[in-house]
Design a protein around this motif. Structure first.
Motif: not given
Length: 181
Positions: A88-107
């Motif tokens: 998140i801190k680094r994403m300001s340099a990106a225009s498009f972000v894809f996070i695959d199965e972002f919640d695999a370890f989340y409630h």
């Protein structure tokens, strides 16, 4: 553009070319307090981080008067949040972000809170998940939710004859079989 995943292995493509230590990044950029606040905000986890000393590369927590490395007490979900925080801190340099199965370890509720953070960033974010709890108008409009099935991808509103309104419970409709790809 950035793509990353957080499953058995932590990988990424784009934005960066070199690997780096997450904890060192947090320490060097003086984000320790901000990281602590992030954990409380999205997961209600409270860690008492020891202020880093000059040259420290790892985070430590104080528990009962003892100093313990953060990595030894952090769950898989918490270390996934650490990775997310750094990106998140680094994403300001990106225009498009894809996070695959972002919640695999989340409630499922944590995944919802993380989505609120991600969807408020100043870039286009595409996430994949099996979590139907996230199929809600509180996070995204139905035309921003897609179903991937049998090598096809379609937005929710194209998968039903029903008119989708803000008041509809999208997850309940999905579980009831209202959408077909």
């Amino acid at each position: 553009m950035l793509w990353f995943k957080n499953l058995d292995s932590r990988e990424f493509i784009g934005l960066e070319t070199a690997t780096f230590s997450l904890e060192d990044f947090i320490i060097q950029n003086k984000y320790v307090e901000d990281f602590s606040e992030f954990l409380v905000k999205v997961s209600e986890q409270q860690f008492n981080f020891v202020p880093p000393k000059e040259g420290d590369k790892n985070l430590f927590c104080e528990i009962g008067g003892n100093t313990i490395p953060f990595q030894t007490i952090a769950s898989t979900g918490t270390t996934a949040l650490e990775l997310l925080y750094v990106w998140i801190k680094r994403m300001s340099a990106a225009s498009f972000v894809f996070i695959d199965e972002f919640d695999a370890f989340y409630h499922f509720k944590l995944a919802f809170e993380v989505c609120k953070q991600l969807f408020n960033l100043n870039c286009q974010v595409f996430t994949s998940s099996h979590n139907t709890y996230l199929m809600t108008n509180e996070l995204l409009r139905p035309d921003c939710n897609f179903i991937l099935q049998n090598n096809k991808i379609k937005p929710l509103q194209s998968c039903t004859d029903k008119e989708l309104r803000f008041g509809h419970n999208i997850e309940k409709l999905f579980r009831g079989g209202a959408f077909e790809v």
